[in-house]
Design an enzyme around this catalytic site. Structure first.
Site, PDB file in Angstrom:
ATOM      1  N   GLU A  96       0.820  -1.213   0.000  1.00  0.00           N
ATOM      2  CA  GLU A  96       0.000   0.000   0.000  1.00  0.00           C
ATOM      3  C   GLU A  96       0.855   1.264   0.000  1.00  0.00           C
ATOM      4  OE1 GLU A  96      -3.042   0.228  -0.610  1.00  0.00           O
ATOM      5  OE2 GLU A  96      -3.598  -1.878  -0.455  1.00  0.00           O
ATOM      6  N   CYS A 252     -13.505   1.314 -14.677  1.00  0.00           N
ATOM      7  CA  CYS A 252     -14.028   2.674 -14.485  1.00  0.00           C
ATOM      8  C   CYS A 252     -12.861   3.653 -14.460  1.00  0.00           C
ATOM      9  CB  CYS A 252     -14.839   2.733 -13.193  1.00  0.00           C
ATOM     10  SG  CYS A 252     -15.876   4.203 -13.033  1.00  0.00           S
ATOM     11  N   CYS A 259     -17.632   1.043 -19.895  1.00  0.00           N
ATOM     12  CA  CYS A 259     -18.933   0.958 -19.236  1.00  0.00           C
ATOM     13  C   CYS A 259     -19.678  -0.331 -19.603  1.00  0.00           C
ATOM     14  CB  CYS A 259     -19.781   2.176 -19.583  1.00  0.00           C
ATOM     15  SG  CYS A 259     -19.110   3.727 -18.932  1.00  0.00           S
ATOM     16  N   CYS A 262     -18.719  -3.122 -17.245  1.00  0.00           N
ATOM     17  CA  CYS A 262     -18.802  -2.851 -15.805  1.00  0.00           C
ATOM     18  C   CYS A 262     -19.783  -3.801 -15.134  1.00  0.00           C
ATOM     19  CB  CYS A 262     -19.234  -1.408 -15.573  1.00  0.00           C
ATOM     20  SG  CYS A 262     -19.381  -0.981 -13.824  1.00  0.00           S
ATOM     21  N   CYS A 268     -25.242   2.382 -11.749  1.00  0.00           N
ATOM     22  CA  CYS A 268     -24.492   3.605 -12.052  1.00  0.00           C
ATOM     23  C   CYS A 268     -25.421   4.715 -12.508  1.00  0.00           C
ATOM     24  CB  CYS A 268     -23.441   3.322 -13.132  1.00  0.00           C
ATOM     25  SG  CYS A 268     -22.417   4.753 -13.516  1.00  0.00           S
TER      26      CYS A 268
END
Length: 511
Positions: A96, A252, A259, A262, A268
């Site tokens: 991270e 995205c 799209c 997705c 959405c």
């Protein structure tokens, strides 16, 4: 004008609550209109996940997609296979920190080398900062590696080698661990049902719920954190958070989102907004009246999450109208003179002098060629004089201006600085010893230089010198003069030859 824009035109402006995890309308200092009791107006249902059935459906679709489509990344494998909870948390933590503002493809090799060298917190705690900087070199934001080691030492010395077990404790006890990193470690390593909000998550949530207010504002960030905490799957929080980030990274995306692929496109509202705008445009072409706003429109004045009224909908952008792009601060422009000092070592190999930067500030603790900042607007001769004075402070002797050879310029853009390095070269005799008590220094071969903790910018500087030497040694380009160089500027010394000690320390001839 679309239905949402019609609502915006009635006077929407940003506002909303403040404070970590604040409930809608619970904060202070909003610029939005006041609800009863003097609190800011809450966002409309358009921007929220109010239906439990929809939340469950979204979780299921997103996790099913993640199980099938997730990328095979080394830290994910360790998070699943490592039985020791402290090693597991450490493995996630390292990933991270490395992934902050750095692309996954770049991080993978660095991560594998890091975990091979320091597989545990204890191993990292025993390493030197020099070793950490050497491995981190080229990854950028060097203070991240330094803080990571500082935190590892704290875990070993003050926490008996035990990583904190909650996001709250991680953030409180470990230097360099912020809200996002703490949430990622706690959810992935410990299964704590806490959300995360990074750039990918911001983009996904803003599109899912048509959030067009400035996503960098504290009020909007608090809303997004509250939303992430409400959405996270209680049984698989780590996988859900990674799925949300994976969706933003691979589907995205900021530009040209996929799209059609997705897994949560049914949820959405940015996509619905695009469809409505297209339908409205078709009706206008046919001469029909615009539709009456329906229940899916915001229609709440002063909504803290709607786009500003001053920013019209751009039909060419589609869903990428969300999120609103925050104004980007222009990096400040700086210029630095850098001198590549060269000598022949004991075995005849070319060596370079590198010095260590201060332990704080930009590129803290890294090594570089001797460098000095330049004031704006200096001409090349003035730059040479500044560099002369800088080198003279080390040697205690005047440095001849003619001995400094201009090699070119290197432009390197940091996150907040547009830096230009004006590169000079100065070959020295092998018997020259510089007194650099004010700053640690050492002579290194090219191989040692590349293995040292030097920045990417310094590697570019060396490349400029090597390329220039190659051009000068070529028969067709031997007489070519670099920009700004003057005939005879190097005295009687031919390009590529070593200066004698007397020539190096000789003061410039008086005019």
């Amino acid at each position: 004008m679309g239905p949402l824009r019609a609502a915006a035109a009635r006077g929407l402006r940003r506002g909303g609550g403040r404070g970590r995890g604040a409930a809608p309308g619970a904060g202070k200092g909003s610029k939005g209109s006041a609800a009863p009791g003097g609190r800011p107006a809450p966002p409309a249902a358009l921007h929220l996940f109010g239906d439990p059935a929809e939340v469950e459906a979204l979780r299921g679709r997103l996790l099913a997609w993640y199980d099938q489509s997730k990328r095979d990344l080394p830290w994910r494998a360790l998070a699943v296979t490592e039985p020791d909870v402290n090693r597991r948390a450490y493995a996630v933590w390292v990933s991270e920190i490395m992934l902050q503002q750095t692309q996954v493809a770049t991080v993978i090799d660095y991560y594998n080398r890091w975990m091979q060298k320091w597989p545990t917190l204890q191993a990292l705690a025993e390493a030197s900062l020099e070793e950490v900087n050497e491995l981190w070199a080229g990854l950028g934001y060097y203070s991240r590696g330094k803080r990571l080691q500082e935190a590892a030492r704290k875990v070993v010395s003050e926490l008996a080698g035990q990583m904190p077990r909650t996001a709250e404790e991680l953030q409180k006890l470990l230097p360099g661990v912020g809200r996002y990193t703490a949430g990622a470690i706690a959810s992935i390593s410990y299964g704590q049902a806490t959300g995360v909000v990074d750039g990918n998550v911001i983009r996904v949530l803003c599109r899912l719920r048509c959030i067009g207010a400035d996503p960098s504002s504290p009020a909007v960030i608090d809303r997004l954190w509250a939303m992430a905490n409400a959405l996270v799957d209680r049984s698989r929080p780590g996988d859900f958070n990674q799925a949300l980030m994976e969706l933003g990274a691979t589907v995205c995306t900021p530009k040209a989102p996929l799209c059609g692929e997705c897994p949560v496109k049914q949820h959405c509202r940015a996509r619905l907004r695009v469809e409505k705008e297209l339908a409205l445009a078709s009706r206008k072409l046919l001469g029909k009246l615009p539709p009456v706003p329906d229940v899916e429109d915001c229609a709440v004045g002063d909504c803290p999450l709607c786009p500003p009224a001053a920013e019209p909908w751009d039909s060419s952008l589609g869903v990428t109208n969300f999120p609103r792009k925050a104004a980007k601060k222009q990096p400040r422009v700086e210029q630095t003179a850098t001198c590549v000092l060269e000598r022949r070592g004991h075995r005849g190999a070319l060596e370079y002098l590198i010095v260590q930067r201060p332990s704080s500030g930009l590129l803290a603790g890294l090594w570089e060629f001797p460098s000095v900042p330049l004031a704006p607007g200096l001409q090349q001769e003035q730059q040479r004089e500044v560099l002369q004075d800088h080198l003279q402070a080390w040697t205690g002797q005047p440095v001849a201006a003619g001995s400094l050879r201009f090699m070119g310029e290197v432009v390197h853009v940091f996150s907040h600085i547009h830096q230009t390095y004006v590169v000079y070269s100065l070959p020295l005799d092998g018997d020259v010893t510089l007194d650099l008590a004010s700053s640690p220094s050492r002579w290194v071969t090219e191989e040692e230089f590349r293995a040292s903790a030097v920045s990417t910018a310094m590697k570019k500087v060396l490349k400029v010198c090597e390329r220039q030497r190659g051009e000068e040694s070529g028969p067709a380009k031997g007489s070519k003069r670099k920009r700004g160089a003057k005939p005879g500027a190097g005295g009687s010394t031919r390009p590529g030859t070593q200066l004698s000690l007397r020539a190096f320390l000789r003061a410039p001839n008086p005019p």
